[in-house]
Design a protein around this motif. Structure first.
Motif, PDB file in Angstrom:
ATOM      1  N   GLN A 209       0.806  -1.223   0.000  1.00  0.00           N
ATOM      2  CA  GLN A 209       0.000   0.000   0.000  1.00  0.00           C
ATOM      3  C   GLN A 209       0.843   1.280   0.000  1.00  0.00           C
ATOM      4  N   MET A 210       2.154   1.135   0.123  1.00  0.00           N
ATOM      5  CA  MET A 210       3.001   2.302   0.326  1.00  0.00           C
ATOM      6  C   MET A 210       3.008   3.278  -0.852  1.00  0.00           C
ATOM      7  N   PRO A 211       3.146   2.826  -2.104  1.00  0.00           N
ATOM      8  CA  PRO A 211       3.171   3.803  -3.200  1.00  0.00           C
ATOM      9  C   PRO A 211       1.911   4.666  -3.239  1.00  0.00           C
ATOM     10  N   ALA A 212       0.746   4.036  -3.123  1.00  0.00           N
ATOM     11  CA  ALA A 212      -0.510   4.790  -3.166  1.00  0.00           C
ATOM     12  C   ALA A 212      -0.622   5.740  -1.987  1.00  0.00           C
ATOM     13  N   LEU A 213      -0.189   5.289  -0.812  1.00  0.00           N
ATOM     14  CA  LEU A 213      -0.251   6.144   0.368  1.00  0.00           C
ATOM     15  C   LEU A 213       0.636   7.374   0.198  1.00  0.00           C
ATOM     16  N   LEU A 214       1.875   7.174  -0.236  1.00  0.00           N
ATOM     17  CA  LEU A 214       2.798   8.293  -0.398  1.00  0.00           C
ATOM     18  C   LEU A 214       2.303   9.266  -1.462  1.00  0.00           C
ATOM     19  N   GLN A 216      -0.852   9.755  -2.183  1.00  0.00           N
ATOM     20  CA  GLN A 216      -1.973  10.437  -1.551  1.00  0.00           C
ATOM     21  C   GLN A 216      -1.482  11.556  -0.634  1.00  0.00           C
ATOM     22  N   LEU A 217      -0.434  11.281   0.131  1.00  0.00           N
ATOM     23  CA  LEU A 217       0.113  12.293   1.026  1.00  0.00           C
ATOM     24  C   LEU A 217       0.686  13.469   0.240  1.00  0.00           C
ATOM     25  N   ALA A 218       1.372  13.166  -0.863  1.00  0.00           N
ATOM     26  CA  ALA A 218       1.936  14.239  -1.690  1.00  0.00           C
ATOM     27  C   ALA A 218       0.836  15.155  -2.218  1.00  0.00           C
ATOM     28  N   ALA A 219      -0.279  14.562  -2.634  1.00  0.00           N
ATOM     29  CA  ALA A 219      -1.385  15.354  -3.167  1.00  0.00           C
ATOM     30  C   ALA A 219      -2.067  16.176  -2.075  1.00  0.00           C
ATOM     31  N   ALA A 220      -2.107  15.622  -0.860  1.00  0.00           N
ATOM     32  CA  ALA A 220      -2.787  16.306   0.241  1.00  0.00           C
ATOM     33  C   ALA A 220      -1.924  17.367   0.905  1.00  0.00           C
ATOM     34  N   CYS A 221      -0.617  17.313   0.688  1.00  0.00           N
ATOM     35  CA  CYS A 221       0.298  18.257   1.322  1.00  0.00           C
ATOM     36  C   CYS A 221      -0.039  19.683   0.870  1.00  0.00           C
ATOM     37  N   PRO A 222      -0.159  20.631   1.791  1.00  0.00           N
ATOM     38  CA  PRO A 222      -0.549  22.003   1.424  1.00  0.00           C
ATOM     39  C   PRO A 222       0.352  22.611   0.350  1.00  0.00           C
ATOM     40  N   ALA A 229       6.079  18.213  -0.353  1.00  0.00           N
ATOM     41  CA  ALA A 229       5.239  17.445  -1.273  1.00  0.00           C
ATOM     42  C   ALA A 229       6.083  16.741  -2.324  1.00  0.00           C
ATOM     43  N   THR A 230       7.118  17.429  -2.805  1.00  0.00           N
ATOM     44  CA  THR A 230       8.000  16.830  -3.808  1.00  0.00           C
ATOM     45  C   THR A 230       8.689  15.595  -3.266  1.00  0.00           C
ATOM     46  N   ARG A 231       9.159  15.663  -2.035  1.00  0.00           N
ATOM     47  CA  ARG A 231       9.819  14.500  -1.433  1.00  0.00           C
ATOM     48  C   ARG A 231       8.851  13.322  -1.321  1.00  0.00           C
ATOM     49  N   LEU A 232       7.637  13.580  -0.887  1.00  0.00           N
ATOM     50  CA  LEU A 232       6.638  12.515  -0.772  1.00  0.00           C
ATOM     51  C   LEU A 232       6.348  11.903  -2.139  1.00  0.00           C
ATOM     52  N   LEU A 233       6.240  12.752  -3.167  1.00  0.00           N
ATOM     53  CA  LEU A 233       5.968  12.232  -4.502  1.00  0.00           C
ATOM     54  C   LEU A 233       7.139  11.409  -5.024  1.00  0.00           C
ATOM     55  N   LEU A 234       8.364  11.879  -4.822  1.00  0.00           N
ATOM     56  CA  LEU A 234       9.525  11.102  -5.251  1.00  0.00           C
ATOM     57  C   LEU A 234       9.560   9.745  -4.576  1.00  0.00           C
ATOM     58  N   LYS A 235       9.269   9.727  -3.278  1.00  0.00           N
ATOM     59  CA  LYS A 235       9.234   8.454  -2.551  1.00  0.00           C
ATOM     60  C   LYS A 235       8.151   7.542  -3.124  1.00  0.00           C
ATOM     61  N   ALA A 236       7.005   8.116  -3.471  1.00  0.00           N
ATOM     62  CA  ALA A 236       5.919   7.325  -4.050  1.00  0.00           C
ATOM     63  C   ALA A 236       6.343   6.717  -5.382  1.00  0.00           C
ATOM     64  N   VAL A 237       6.976   7.532  -6.231  1.00  0.00           N
ATOM     65  CA  VAL A 237       7.425   7.039  -7.534  1.00  0.00           C
ATOM     66  C   VAL A 237       8.481   5.952  -7.350  1.00  0.00           C
ATOM     67  N   ALA A 238       9.426   6.178  -6.443  1.00  0.00           N
ATOM     68  CA  ALA A 238      10.493   5.200  -6.219  1.00  0.00           C
ATOM     69  C   ALA A 238       9.955   3.880  -5.715  1.00  0.00           C
ATOM     70  N   ALA A 239       8.833   3.916  -4.995  1.00  0.00           N
ATOM     71  CA  ALA A 239       8.249   2.689  -4.445  1.00  0.00           C
ATOM     72  C   ALA A 239       7.342   1.966  -5.427  1.00  0.00           C
ATOM     73  N   THR A 240       7.075   2.590  -6.573  1.00  0.00           N
ATOM     74  CA  THR A 240       6.156   2.021  -7.558  1.00  0.00           C
ATOM     75  C   THR A 240       6.822   0.908  -8.353  1.00  0.00           C
ATOM     76  N   ASP A 241       6.114  -0.177  -8.550  1.00  0.00           N
ATOM     77  CA  ASP A 241       6.616  -1.291  -9.365  1.00  0.00           C
ATOM     78  C   ASP A 241       6.013  -1.187 -10.760  1.00  0.00           C
ATOM     79  N   PRO A 242       6.803  -0.767 -11.759  1.00  0.00           N
ATOM     80  CA  PRO A 242       6.247  -0.596 -13.107  1.00  0.00           C
ATOM     81  C   PRO A 242       5.860  -1.904 -13.772  1.00  0.00           C
ATOM     82  N   ALA A 243       6.282  -3.043 -13.204  1.00  0.00           N
ATOM     83  CA  ALA A 243       5.958  -4.338 -13.795  1.00  0.00           C
ATOM     84  C   ALA A 243       4.581  -4.841 -13.380  1.00  0.00           C
ATOM     85  N   LYS A 244       3.946  -4.168 -12.432  1.00  0.00           N
ATOM     86  CA  LYS A 244       2.631  -4.618 -11.977  1.00  0.00           C
ATOM     87  C   LYS A 244       1.590  -4.426 -13.075  1.00  0.00           C
ATOM     88  N   PRO A 245       0.576  -5.295 -13.101  1.00  0.00           N
ATOM     89  CA  PRO A 245      -0.479  -5.153 -14.115  1.00  0.00           C
ATOM     90  C   PRO A 245      -1.124  -3.770 -14.050  1.00  0.00           C
TER      91      PRO A 245
END
Length: 542
Positions: A209-214, A216-222, A229-245
């Motif tokens: 659940q971590m990529p989606a959570l991060l 979500q946090l990036a989008a909600a950050c004021p 917000a940029t750091r949260l988004l980078l972490k979200a992208v880094a945690a994303t598995d591009p091989a997933k369906p």
């Protein structure tokens, strides 16, 4: 989250800090260069901080009692002598005057993973990878886990945020998920700088659940907290598995990253994420061999060159940027490709490795950076030069067995099985500390099974030695040590598939039974011990 530094995920023998097997020397991006603040001497890394050296529950309990009486938080550091990032923390953070001064406001507890009760303490605090740094309030509640990759100035700021936090990061996260109306800018920073990588037991959120959570946090950050917000988004992208369906590159996120890479000051602020997760970010944001990928790699490489040349960064950070450049230069090539790198990049690799070897005088920093430089050379296809650097540094290292494992890895890449096993065995023989010996022994047994599966006598002898060493340790079946032994068990079960080595396995089982029998019946270690050589249960029909 995917393992830290995915660009370093393929080497077979070296036991890395956060991954006990199948991982290479990790560039230790723990803190900034000493010119960012006036440092004390390297020896003051221990002398300047009033560490409580804890090796038992009683010692830790006493530290927490003292913290409660004094109204101070507790800073728990979990590390190991050989671990490169741990050495980098000692070389460039723990010896800083500002950090030493800050340490007087908390009770600093140092748990060496090879101390007698360390692995049991690891289970208590849910820490595995080295280094892990956890901040607790005066009452003993975990506030946050601190990242070891940011530079020292950022680290001190994040530490202060944690110490001033009014509630644990888990409560802050819950509030953010409810909309975050009551959160302060510091609360959002606490989330952005939480060490998701060392929350290996997923206390905050399940890994899936971590990529989606991060995101979500990036989008909600004021909107007025763009850097957070940029750091949260980078972490979200880094945690994303591009091989997933159904995984598709996010064009908006790609545009944001391109803008970040083009801004040197903004890229510098996110240096640790950009360098440690370069390959992950590029793969998540662009399709292989696409025009978008070429554009992203070009922008990324330009930013990495700027970071590599930034003398305000530590040598470890700068070499990590160069390792990322090498990875991105080959991002769309097969893993076993031998395509030469551009000559200018190769020359840069050689010059950089020679320079750090020539300039480093601190023993802690040498352990951290030379292993990274050797890995850099190997990844660039310069295996002989990597070997030369490693062998020249064996006598200079306080933990040469770590370097020997890298030499074993290089030999394996050449197809030199005999040389790889020779270095693997010597690394095991030279390893120091109970948990470390089990970890290196497990790596050696795995190498024997993988590379010489028919050498039954040698494999059996190595496993017997490992079991005997485990029997002599009071905490051999907790945490990292348990996982080292479990890896051995899994390897042996696979090796014996079809009862190919039934007689040897019977003897090893008897040896293990004798070890397990000495463990108290109510000790959780006993179940771990008894299950080591058991085949995995077949899935139930539903």
């Amino acid at each position: 989250m995917k393992a830290r530094l995915s660009l370093l995920a393929a080497v077979t023998l070296v036991a890395a800090c956060s991954k006990p097997a199948d991982a290479p020397p990790i560039p230790a991006t723990a803190a900034a260069a000493s010119n960012a603040a006036t440092p004390a001497t390297a020896d003051a890394a221990d002398a300047g901080i009033a560490w409580v050296y804890a090796a038992s529950d009683a010692a830790v309990d006493a530290a927490f009692a003292r913290a409660k009486a004094e109204g101070k938080p507790v800073f728990l550091y979990w590390g190991a002598k050989w671990c490169p990032p741990c050495n980098q923390v000692k070389a460039t953070l723990f010896n800083r005057v500002d950090f030493i001064e800050r340490s007087r406001a908390f009770v600093p507890v140092y748990v060496d993973g090879d101390s007698p009760g360390a692995q049991k303490l690891g289970s208590r605090f849910k820490v595995r990878g080295y280094p892990t740094m956890v901040l607790f309030d005066a009452g003993g509640a975990e506030l946050t886990r601190l990242p070891g990759e940011v530079d020292a100035a950022q680290y001190t700021q994040v530490l202060t945020l944690g110490m001033n936090a009014q509630r644990p990061v888990k409560a802050v996260l819950a509030e953010a998920q409810r909309g975050g109306a009551g959160l302060t800018p510091n609360d959002w920073k606490l989330l952005a700088f939480y060490s998701w990588e060392t929350d290996e037991q997923q206390q905050i959120v399940p890994q899936a659940q971590m990529p989606a959570l991060l995101k979500q946090l990036a989008a909600a950050c004021p909107a007025d907290q763009a850097e957070t917000a940029t750091r949260l988004l980078l972490k979200a992208v880094a945690a994303t598995d591009p091989a997933k369906p159904n995984a598709k590159p996010d064009s908006a996120a790609r545009a944001g990253v391109m803008a970040l890479l083009a801004d040197p000051a903004a890229a510098r602020a996110q240096m640790d994420v950009l360098t440690n997760y370069a390959g992950d970010i590029v793969r998540a944001l662009s399709a292989a061999r696409s025009a978008e990928r070429s554009q992203l790699v070009a922008g990324y490489d330009a930013a990495l060159q700027t970071l590599e040349a930034d003398t305000t960064l530590s040598r470890a950070d700068r070499i990590t940027a160069l390792i990322a450049r090498v990875e991105l230069a080959r991002i769309d090539q097969p893993k076993d490709a031998k395509t030469p790198l551009p000559q200018a990049l190769l020359a840069n690799v050689r010059e950089h490795a020679a320079r750090v070897d020539r300039e480093i005088t601190d023993g802690y920093e040498r352990q951290a950076v030379i292993t990274a430089a050797a890995y850099l050379l190997a990844q660039a296809g310069l295996l002989d030069e990597s070997d030369t650097l490693l062998t020249a540094n064996l006598a200079k290292s306080h933990s040469p067995y770590y370097l020997m494992s890298a030499l074993a890895s290089n030999a394996k890449k050449r197809g030199d099985t005999a040389g790889a096993l020779r270095w693997s065995q010597e690394a095991f023989e030279r390893a120091e500390g109970p948990a470390t010996r089990l970890q290196w022994g497990a790596s050696h047994v795995g190498a024997l099974i993988d590379w010489t599966p028919k050498d039954e006598a040698r494999i059996e002898a190595a496993v017997q030695q490992l079991f005997d060493e485990a029997a002599a340790q009071p905490n051999a079946f907790y945490e990292r040590s348990a996982r080292s032994l479990q890896r051995v068990g899994g390897k042996l079960v696979a090796w014996n598939r079809g009862q190919a080595h039934a007689a040897a396995m019977k003897r090893l089982q008897a040896r293990l039974d004798a070890v397990c029998a000495k463990l108290p019946a109510d000790d959780t270690q006993r179940d771990v011990c008894l299950g080591l050589l058991k085949p995995p249960a077949a899935p139930k029909n539903t």
